[in-house]
Design a protein around this motif. Structure first.
Motif, PDB file in Angstrom:
ATOM      1  N   LEU A 190      18.911   2.905 -23.550  1.00  0.00           N
ATOM      2  CA  LEU A 190      19.452   4.555 -22.435  1.00  0.00           C
ATOM      3  C   LEU A 190      19.146   5.161 -23.797  1.00  0.00           C
ATOM      4  O   LEU A 190      19.246   6.326 -23.864  1.00  0.00           O
ATOM      5  CB  LEU A 190      20.819   4.483 -22.581  1.00  0.00           C
ATOM      6  N   ARG A 191      19.180   5.699 -25.198  1.00  0.00           N
ATOM      7  CA  ARG A 191      18.721   6.181 -26.210  1.00  0.00           C
ATOM      8  C   ARG A 191      17.307   6.128 -26.176  1.00  0.00           C
ATOM      9  O   ARG A 191      16.718   7.174 -27.184  1.00  0.00           O
ATOM     10  CB  ARG A 191      19.608   5.665 -27.662  1.00  0.00           C
ATOM     11  N   HIS A 192      16.274   5.617 -26.004  1.00  0.00           N
ATOM     12  CA  HIS A 192      15.307   5.444 -26.355  1.00  0.00           C
ATOM     13  C   HIS A 192      13.782   6.711 -25.581  1.00  0.00           C
ATOM     14  O   HIS A 192      14.212   7.003 -24.675  1.00  0.00           O
ATOM     15  CB  HIS A 192      14.496   3.717 -26.500  1.00  0.00           C
ATOM     16  N   PRO A 193      12.918   7.103 -26.259  1.00  0.00           N
ATOM     17  CA  PRO A 193      12.433   8.131 -25.700  1.00  0.00           C
ATOM     18  C   PRO A 193      11.858   7.306 -24.241  1.00  0.00           C
ATOM     19  O   PRO A 193      10.823   8.147 -24.126  1.00  0.00           O
ATOM     20  CB  PRO A 193      11.765   9.175 -27.032  1.00  0.00           C
ATOM     21  N   SER A 194      11.230   6.893 -24.581  1.00  0.00           N
ATOM     22  CA  SER A 194      10.027   5.981 -24.465  1.00  0.00           C
ATOM     23  C   SER A 194      10.444   4.738 -23.679  1.00  0.00           C
ATOM     24  O   SER A 194       9.822   3.787 -24.223  1.00  0.00           O
ATOM     25  CB  SER A 194       8.806   5.760 -24.630  1.00  0.00           C
ATOM     26  N   PRO A 195      11.511   4.524 -22.935  1.00  0.00           N
ATOM     27  CA  PRO A 195      11.962   2.655 -22.958  1.00  0.00           C
ATOM     28  C   PRO A 195      11.290   2.105 -22.181  1.00  0.00           C
ATOM     29  O   PRO A 195      10.560   2.474 -21.518  1.00  0.00           O
ATOM     30  CB  PRO A 195      13.324   2.590 -22.327  1.00  0.00           C
ATOM     31  N   VAL A 196      11.070   0.587 -22.352  1.00  0.00           N
ATOM     32  CA  VAL A 196      10.609   0.066 -21.520  1.00  0.00           C
ATOM     33  C   VAL A 196      11.064  -0.384 -19.858  1.00  0.00           C
ATOM     34  O   VAL A 196       9.964  -0.375 -19.534  1.00  0.00           O
ATOM     35  CB  VAL A 196      10.647  -2.024 -21.608  1.00  0.00           C
ATOM     36  N   VAL A 197      12.573  -0.245 -19.395  1.00  0.00           N
ATOM     37  CA  VAL A 197      12.921   0.211 -18.150  1.00  0.00           C
ATOM     38  C   VAL A 197      13.685   1.428 -18.763  1.00  0.00           C
ATOM     39  O   VAL A 197      14.177   1.233 -19.195  1.00  0.00           O
ATOM     40  CB  VAL A 197      13.727  -1.163 -17.462  1.00  0.00           C
ATOM     41  N   ASP A 198      12.957   2.743 -17.962  1.00  0.00           N
ATOM     42  CA  ASP A 198      13.626   3.730 -17.448  1.00  0.00           C
ATOM     43  C   ASP A 198      15.190   3.283 -16.550  1.00  0.00           C
ATOM     44  O   ASP A 198      15.149   3.518 -15.103  1.00  0.00           O
ATOM     45  CB  ASP A 198      13.120   5.118 -16.589  1.00  0.00           C
ATOM     46  N   LEU A 199      16.383   2.650 -17.206  1.00  0.00           N
ATOM     47  CA  LEU A 199      17.411   2.177 -16.545  1.00  0.00           C
ATOM     48  C   LEU A 199      17.714   4.017 -15.666  1.00  0.00           C
ATOM     49  O   LEU A 199      18.760   3.308 -14.378  1.00  0.00           O
ATOM     50  CB  LEU A 199      18.771   2.251 -17.075  1.00  0.00           C
ATOM     51  N   ARG A 200      17.712   5.092 -16.118  1.00  0.00           N
ATOM     52  CA  ARG A 200      18.482   6.294 -15.578  1.00  0.00           C
ATOM     53  C   ARG A 200      17.859   6.570 -13.700  1.00  0.00           C
ATOM     54  O   ARG A 200      17.817   6.595 -13.001  1.00  0.00           O
ATOM     55  CB  ARG A 200      18.041   7.707 -15.988  1.00  0.00           C
ATOM     56  N   VAL A 201      15.901   6.244 -14.156  1.00  0.00           N
ATOM     57  CA  VAL A 201      15.451   5.996 -13.005  1.00  0.00           C
ATOM     58  C   VAL A 201      15.829   4.666 -11.953  1.00  0.00           C
ATOM     59  O   VAL A 201      15.570   5.252 -10.991  1.00  0.00           O
ATOM     60  CB  VAL A 201      13.664   5.613 -13.172  1.00  0.00           C
ATOM     61  N   ALA A 202      16.020   3.991 -12.450  1.00  0.00           N
ATOM     62  CA  ALA A 202      16.405   2.631 -11.938  1.00  0.00           C
ATOM     63  C   ALA A 202      18.105   2.635 -11.690  1.00  0.00           C
ATOM     64  O   ALA A 202      18.363   1.986 -10.843  1.00  0.00           O
ATOM     65  CB  ALA A 202      16.416   0.924 -13.020  1.00  0.00           C
ATOM     66  N   ALA A 203      18.282   3.863 -11.798  1.00  0.00           N
ATOM     67  CA  ALA A 203      19.580   3.273 -10.962  1.00  0.00           C
ATOM     68  C   ALA A 203      20.353   4.571 -10.022  1.00  0.00           C
ATOM     69  O   ALA A 203      21.028   4.526  -9.701  1.00  0.00           O
ATOM     70  CB  ALA A 203      20.594   4.395 -12.830  1.00  0.00           C
ATOM     71  N   ARG A 204      18.617   5.525  -9.883  1.00  0.00           N
ATOM     72  CA  ARG A 204      18.984   6.206  -8.402  1.00  0.00           C
ATOM     73  C   ARG A 204      19.110   5.611  -7.446  1.00  0.00           C
ATOM     74  O   ARG A 204      18.236   4.148  -7.190  1.00  0.00           O
ATOM     75  CB  ARG A 204      17.609   6.932  -8.174  1.00  0.00           C
ATOM     76  N   ARG A 205      20.135   6.018  -6.516  1.00  0.00           N
ATOM     77  CA  ARG A 205      20.026   5.068  -5.121  1.00  0.00           C
ATOM     78  C   ARG A 205      18.984   4.457  -4.252  1.00  0.00           C
ATOM     79  O   ARG A 205      19.161   3.285  -4.064  1.00  0.00           O
ATOM     80  CB  ARG A 205      21.558   5.791  -4.411  1.00  0.00           C
ATOM     81  N   PRO A 206      17.796   5.346  -4.079  1.00  0.00           N
ATOM     82  CA  PRO A 206      16.808   4.883  -3.198  1.00  0.00           C
ATOM     83  C   PRO A 206      16.404   3.313  -4.322  1.00  0.00           C
ATOM     84  O   PRO A 206      15.940   2.478  -3.655  1.00  0.00           O
ATOM     85  CB  PRO A 206      15.780   5.081  -3.211  1.00  0.00           C
ATOM     86  N   VAL A 207      16.060   3.070  -5.745  1.00  0.00           N
ATOM     87  CA  VAL A 207      15.956   3.148  -6.122  1.00  0.00           C
ATOM     88  C   VAL A 207      16.550   1.032  -6.461  1.00  0.00           C
ATOM     89  O   VAL A 207      16.099   0.183  -6.081  1.00  0.00           O
ATOM     90  CB  VAL A 207      15.616   2.421  -7.249  1.00  0.00           C
ATOM     91  N   LEU A 208      17.899   1.895  -6.753  1.00  0.00           N
ATOM     92  CA  LEU A 208      18.861   0.650  -6.779  1.00  0.00           C
ATOM     93  C   LEU A 208      19.031  -0.074  -5.615  1.00  0.00           C
ATOM     94  O   LEU A 208      18.868  -1.513  -5.741  1.00  0.00           O
ATOM     95  CB  LEU A 208      20.444   1.248  -7.144  1.00  0.00           C
ATOM     96  N   MET A 209      19.033   0.361  -4.785  1.00  0.00           N
ATOM     97  CA  MET A 209      19.575  -0.405  -3.266  1.00  0.00           C
ATOM     98  C   MET A 209      17.619  -1.429  -2.740  1.00  0.00           C
ATOM     99  O   MET A 209      18.528  -2.074  -2.362  1.00  0.00           O
ATOM    100  CB  MET A 209      19.547   0.691  -2.450  1.00  0.00           C
ATOM    101  N   THR A 210      16.964  -0.143  -2.868  1.00  0.00           N
ATOM    102  CA  THR A 210      15.568  -1.398  -3.259  1.00  0.00           C
ATOM    103  C   THR A 210      15.680  -3.043  -3.436  1.00  0.00           C
ATOM    104  O   THR A 210      15.270  -4.296  -3.159  1.00  0.00           O
ATOM    105  CB  THR A 210      14.419  -0.620  -3.080  1.00  0.00           C
TER     106      THR A 210
END
Length: 472
Positions: free
Chosen positions: A254-274
């Motif tokens: 969450l603090r890295h400028p280029s994370p291996v997985v962007d948790l903010r994107v992954a937490a979006r409801r369409p992505v999370l529910m999918t």
């Protein structure tokens, strides 16, 4: 006008070549994952090791694929996807050669781990399609690429069984190595080199290591808990390590400028529910792969086995994988005309109906084949819809990573299914001529669980919101 037509034909031919190469690549890498399953009974003798050690030949490929998937997906965002696709396939080829030459356990494990890395071809291939294909062709192409998982398994089981029974086991690995080299040549010739989606980023090595620690701890505990004991110090220690590793990893990325997985994107409801639905669909896929082959191969004298040989079993379940390929055009049309959400709901319901029918058809080989084909057809519908939902919900620069995480969610589902059904079938077993075999009731409970998981996937999919309601 004729020039425009010839130009249009050339563009369409280029697109067809891209689709064919990526789908073929998906088939071969999925084939490399399943080809050792018929060998499990003879691997201890081949590798001069115990049966428990030989089982790691399957486990290590799963772990390597789970860890490498998100890393390869991120590399597919940071560098041209063509180069990453060729790199993934080359690693799989090296692994296949090592396996073919292996005469002991450790070289085989290293080779199988490298084969597991090759599974990154599928999510990166889907992201490549998003970059290079027009919207009208995207849905059917994604469905075809996703169905390659089933086709690889359909071809791998009977082919590997035939070679294990009548030929040399090394041929399987040499064959995948040769096919991998062919795919590399085709990728080099047919895929255009496009700029990286996120050229300014760097690979987060600390984040990749933290993800590896968490995933390996979790998947090892889940997949080996039955063998080691769910209350053993090793199993509990791995669960504890995973419980500590994931929060620390989350804090870091969450603090890295280029994370291996962007948790903010992954937490979006369409992505999370999918992704939640993907875990459940993965469980629905794997439950039948555990139950139906055992029903086919158990001796008829048990009262509920069908007494088929290893090769015959592979041939009876092969139409299931072919059904996944057959429904891919239907899945593509549904995604284009009705949307991926409805397609995922429908696919999950078809999976549930396949398990429901198996409860009544499990007493004959034809019945098992039909139930397997119906369940696999539902998986084909669902597998085409999930990447489409992900790509509609994430920015262009995150497509490779997001698709790889979605593939990881399916892997977690299959691992969970193996653990749950392993416990159930072990507890509900009887002594048959010195061997403990699952009872008919145990199989029926497993089929009911598969049906229930698929219905849960349909319910989760029905709650996926449209991607445009998410916050940027």
């Amino acid at each position: 006008m004729g020039g425009r037509t010839r130009g249009g034909d050339a563009v369409r031919a280029e697109q067809n070549g891209l689709i064919a190469v990526l789908a073929f690549g998906g088939i071969v890498v999925s084939l490399s994952q399943t080809l050792v399953i018929p060998l499990l009974g003879v691997l201890p003798a081949i590798l001069d090791t115990s049966a428990s050690n030989a089982a790691w030949v399957v486990t290590v490929s799963l772990l390597a694929g789970a860890v490498a998937g998100p890393v390869m997906g991120r590399l597919g965002d940071l560098y041209p996807k063509k180069n990453v696709l060729i790199g993934c396939t080359a690693i799989m080829v090296v692994g296949s050669i090592l396996c073919a030459l292996a005469t002991s356990l450790w070289p085989m494990l290293v080779g199988r781990a490298l084969q597991g890395v090759g599974i990154g071809v599928i999510p990166i291939g889907i992201a490549t399609m998003r970059e290079m294909l027009p919207a009208v062709r995207l849905g059917p192409s994604i469905a075809l690429m996703s169905s390659s998982l089933g086709v690889g398994g359909a071809l791998g089981l009977p082919a590997a069984a035939a070679l294990a029974q009548y030929g040399s086991w090394q041929w399987m690995f040499w064959g995948t190595a040769v096919l991998g080299l062919v795919i590399i040549a085709m990728m080099a010739a047919r895929i255009r080199l496009l700029p990286a989606a996120k050229p300014g980023g760097t690979l987060d090595l600390i984040g990749a290591f933290g993800l590896a620690v968490g995933l390996i701890s979790l998947l090892l505990a889940v997949s080996k808990g039955t063998d080691w004991g769910w209350g053993s110090a090793l199993t509990l220690g791995l669960f504890a390590l995973a419980a500590m590793a994931f929060p620390v990893w989350g804090w870091w990325v969450l603090r890295h400028p280029s994370p291996v997985v962007d948790l903010r994107v992954a937490a979006r409801r369409p992505v999370l529910m999918t992704n939640i639905a993907s875990v459940l669909v993965g469980m629905g896929l794997y439950a039948q792969l555990i139950i139906l082959p055992q029903i086919l191969q158990l001796p008829a004298a048990t009262g509920h086995g069908l007494g088929q040989s290893m090769l015959a079993m592979g041939l009876w379940v092969a139409p299931g994988g072919l059904a996944m390929m057959a429904v891919s055009p239907i899945s593509g049309r549904l995604i284009t005309t009705r949307g991926p959400k409805l397609t995922l709901v429908l696919g999950s319901l078809v999976i549930a109906s396949g398990y429901g029918s198996a409860l009544f058809l499990m007493s004959s080989t034809w019945g098992v084949m039909l139930a397997s084909a119906l369940t696999s057809a539902g998986v084909g519908l669902a597998y085409g819809a999930m990447p489409a939902l992900i790509m509609a919900s994430v920015p262009h620069s995150e497509m490779g990573s997001a698709n790889s995480v979605n593939t990881l969610m399916r892997s977690i589902g299959t691992t969970a299914a193996a653990a749950v059904l392993g416990v159930i079938l072990t507890q509900m077993s009887v002594d048959f001529e010195g061997l403990f075999v699952p009872t008919e009731t145990g199989f029926r409970v497993g089929l009911l669980i598969g049906c229930g998981v698929a219905l849960s996937a349909a319910a989760v999919a029905a709650m996926i919101p449209p991607p445009w309601v998410t916050e940027e």
